[in-house]
Design an enzyme around this catalytic site. Structure first.
Site, short mmCIF file in Angstrom:
data_model
loop_
_atom_site.label_atom_id
_atom_site.label_comp_id
_atom_site.label_asym_id
_atom_site.label_seq_id
_atom_site.Cartn_x
_atom_site.Cartn_y
_atom_site.Cartn_z
N LYS A 1 0.85 -1.21 0.00
CA LYS A 1 0.00 0.00 0.00
C LYS A 1 0.88 1.25 0.00
CE LYS A 1 -1.41 1.48 4.13
NZ LYS A 1 -1.05 2.85 4.53
N ASN A 2 1.94 1.23 0.81
CA ASN A 2 2.78 2.43 0.96
C ASN A 2 3.73 2.66 -0.19
OD1 ASN A 2 1.41 2.86 3.28
ND2 ASN A 2 3.07 2.25 4.66
N CYS B 1 -3.52 12.60 13.18
CA CYS B 1 -4.31 11.35 13.15
C CYS B 1 -4.06 10.64 14.49
CB CYS B 1 -3.90 10.49 11.97
SG CYS B 1 -2.27 9.78 12.18
N ARG C 1 1.70 14.36 12.94
CA ARG C 1 1.98 14.09 11.51
C ARG C 1 2.15 15.41 10.72
NH1 ARG C 1 0.04 8.92 10.14
NH2 ARG C 1 1.36 8.96 8.31
N ASP D 1 5.64 0.19 11.71
CA ASP D 1 4.35 -0.35 11.24
C ASP D 1 4.15 -1.79 11.69
OD1 ASP D 1 4.59 1.39 8.07
OD2 ASP D 1 3.87 2.04 10.03
N ARG E 1 -8.43 -0.43 5.33
CA ARG E 1 -7.65 0.63 4.66
C ARG E 1 -6.34 0.09 4.15
NH1 ARG E 1 -7.31 6.34 7.53
NH2 ARG E 1 -5.98 6.49 5.71
C1 EPZ Z 1 4.93 6.66 5.94
O1 EPZ Z 1 4.26 7.72 6.59
C2 EPZ Z 1 3.95 5.49 5.93
N1 EPZ Z 1 2.75 5.87 5.18
C3 EPZ Z 1 3.60 5.12 7.37
O2 EPZ Z 1 2.75 3.98 7.31
C4 EPZ Z 1 4.87 4.74 8.10
O3 EPZ Z 1 4.57 4.45 9.45
C5 EPZ Z 1 5.86 5.91 8.04
O4 EPZ Z 1 6.11 6.26 6.66
C6 EPZ Z 1 7.20 5.57 8.68
O5 EPZ Z 1 7.76 4.46 8.04
C7 EPZ Z 1 2.80 5.88 3.83
O6 EPZ Z 1 3.82 5.60 3.22
C8 EPZ Z 1 1.52 6.25 3.13
P1 EPZ Z 1 7.37 9.85 7.88
P2 EPZ Z 1 4.93 9.20 6.59
O7 EPZ Z 1 7.28 11.12 7.13
O8 EPZ Z 1 5.58 9.45 5.30
C9 EPZ Z 1 7.67 13.15 11.19
C10 EPZ Z 1 0.85 2.67 7.84
O9 EPZ Z 1 0.42 2.19 8.90
N2 EPZ Z 1 7.49 14.13 10.09
O10 EPZ Z 1 8.51 8.93 7.59
O11 EPZ Z 1 3.88 10.17 7.05
C11 EPZ Z 1 6.44 12.31 11.44
O12 EPZ Z 1 5.51 12.99 12.27
C12 EPZ Z 1 1.40 4.09 7.82
O13 EPZ Z 1 0.90 2.08 6.75
C13 EPZ Z 1 7.68 15.47 10.36
O14 EPZ Z 1 7.98 15.86 11.47
O15 EPZ Z 1 6.01 9.05 7.74
C14 EPZ Z 1 7.02 11.09 12.10
O16 EPZ Z 1 7.21 11.36 13.48
C15 EPZ Z 1 1.31 4.76 9.19
N3 EPZ Z 1 7.51 16.38 9.35
C16 EPZ Z 1 8.38 10.93 11.40
O17 EPZ Z 1 8.66 12.20 10.82
C17 EPZ Z 1 7.17 15.97 8.07
O18 EPZ Z 1 7.05 16.83 7.18
C18 EPZ Z 1 8.41 9.89 10.30
O19 EPZ Z 1 7.33 10.18 9.45
C19 EPZ Z 1 6.98 14.59 7.83
C20 EPZ Z 1 7.15 13.69 8.84
#
Ligand code: EPZ
Length: 418
Positions: A22-23, A116, A121, A305, A397
């Site tokens: 999915k990701n 969320c 996020r 995850d 989802r």
């Molecule tokens: C992706 O989310 C995945 N979703 C998430 O999977 C996964 O948990 C996550 O990567 C980490 O591997 C998709 O790919 C659609 P990040 P993403 O940006 O991109 C912070 C699932 O269950 N951050 O790597 O949103 C953020 O808050 C989902 O399938 C900022 O601070 O994750 C987090 O603490 C849940 N500013 C950390 O970085 C930003 O602009 C990592 O988030 C972006 C992120």
């Protein structure tokens, strides 16, 4: 509203087909907006978030044709309009259309995604990446307004901490930026590398995919392309835990051990046996389980995850397990629900101390987010008696036919509709 009625205590045995990630599917569907030439993606999972992204592409005027497991997106006639809040509210990954629309049209507006269940996020790193390529960003009325009237130009993007989504935004924008873009401290997740492979198939020039430093030579004309989505390592890890928590044995066809190294290591330390087969991976748990400490980290560390799923397993292991969640600030929503089933878990900030040896007993529990929901299903498979998992839309989802796949391997699950 639907719920799952699970009768626990049945060991799982059989084979499960692991579907596309999915990701990986979500950013690659967004990437289709970069090009007037059609993009065909195969091995797409049939899950709600992917269907939502396809609906969003149609909202922009793209045509989305699904035919026998392949989806062709033709974005030639895309009209650049705002992604409405009610779509963004339902799926945070909508932010991934911002980079492609801005890169192609010089302007994009997307509702700012809220937080969320698992955390605030923020999207500041996405916006930082676009600003580094010559974008003016304004926030007004809850929307992100991004402008680059003269087009994007290549630049250096240095992420203070790795972000999967922000790296994907940077990659998609850089593909159409004039000149070279260097992305430093890029996310190394396999789904990011798979997006690079898809963009290269579309005509982009990218080196360093899957490493912390990625170089993109932008401005190449994009062409008609076809790409196969990589298998979902989170789905694979989830079914590995299903085999382990029921003391069973499952073959995960299509799974790749190299994408699950840290998780596989923790499972083996806990007494689970994992070995590659010519169709994928075999997972078996012949003896007793041992408590193992884990800390979630960006890839190649232990995937956040799979934290909730591993925690469910640790509730019945001999001894204690310390579980630290370092990626998201609130990813323990499953803990109070697991406790309702008899788990013995103490939370302290970003750490959860799981005192194993629990005898889980079925009870009604509430799903809150995708991975927390599946950890409750896993615990229900091991619990004595009946567990009812409510709000299974969270599950749908990100998991394709989870209950059907488990029933085919010996689980006793009914999907009930109110
Ligand atoms: C992706 O989310 C995945 N979703 C998430 O999977 C996964 O948990 C996550 O990567 C980490 O591997 C998709 O790919 C659609 P990040 P993403 O940006 O991109 C912070 C699932 O269950 N951050 O790597 O949103 C953020 O808050 C989902 O399938 C900022 O601070 O994750 C987090 O603490 C849940 N500013 C950390 O970085 C930003 O602009 C990592 O988030 C972006 C992120």
């Amino acid at each position: 509203m639907e719920r799952l009625l699970i009768e626990g205590g049945h060991r799982l045995e059989g084979a499960v087909q692991i579907v596309g990630a999915k990701n990986a599917a979500l950013p690659q569907l967004a990437a289709a907006l970069l090009s007037p030439e059609p993009l065909t993606l195969t091995n797409l999972p049939d899950v709600a978030d992917v269907r939502s992204m396809m609906t969003l592409l149609e909202h922009y005027g793209a045509t989305v044709l699904a035919r026998s497991g392949a989806v062709t997106v033709d974005a030639a006639a895309v009209v650049n309009r705002e992604a409405p809040y009610d779509i963004v509210r339902r799926m945070r990954a909508t932010i991934l259309v911002l980079g492609p629309l801005l890169a192609r049209f010089g302007h994009a507006r997307v509702s700012q995604p809220g937080g969320c269940a698992i955390g605030a996020r923020p999207v500041d790193l996405h916006l930082k990446a676009l600003s580094a390529l010559g974008t003016t960003i304004a926030l007004d009325g809850g929307s992100i307004d991004a402008r680059a009237p003269d087009g994007l130009r290549g630049g250096r993007i240095l992420f203070g901490s790795p972000s999967v989504g922000a790296t994907e935004t940077a990659l998609m924008a850089a593909v159409l930026a004039r000149g070279e873009t260097e992305i430093m401290n890029a996310a190394r997740e396999p789904e990011v590398a798979d997006l690079c492979a898809c963009l290269v198939a579309m005509g982009a020039e990218i080196e360093g995919a899957g490493t912390h430093r990625i170089l993109v030579q932008g401005g190449r004309a994009l062409r008609k392309a076809r790409h196969e989505i990589l298998p979902d390592r989170v789905e694979a890890g989830t079914y590995a835990v299903a085999a382990a928590i029921t003391g069973g044995q499952l073959e995960l066809t299509g799974a790749r051990l190299e994408h699950l190294a840290a998780v596989g290591e923790a499972l083996e330390a806990a007494g689970v046996r994992i070995w590659p087969t010519d169709r994928g991976l075999m997972v078996s748990r012949p003896g007793r389980l041992k408590g193992v400490d884990i800390t979630t980290e960006p890839y190649p560390g232990f995937s956040t995850d799979l934290q909730a799923q591993f925690m469910a397993l640790m509730t019945i292991a001999d001894g204690a397990s310390m579980i630290r969640e370092t990626v998201f600030e609130n990813r323990f929503m499953h803990v109070p629900e697991l406790s309702r089933l008899g788990a013995n878990i103490t939370l302290q900030g970003a750490s959860a101390m799981v005192r194993g040896g629990a005898v889980l007993r079925g009870a009604p529990v509430m799903a809150t987010d995708l991975r927390a929901s599946v950890s409750l299903v896993l615990a229900g498979l091991a619990a004595q008696g009946e567990t009812v998992v409510n709000r299974v839309y969270h599950l749908d989802r990100g998991y394709e036919c989870l209950d059907k796949k488990l029933v085919r391997c010996g689980a006793r699950i009914q999907r009930l509709r109110d």
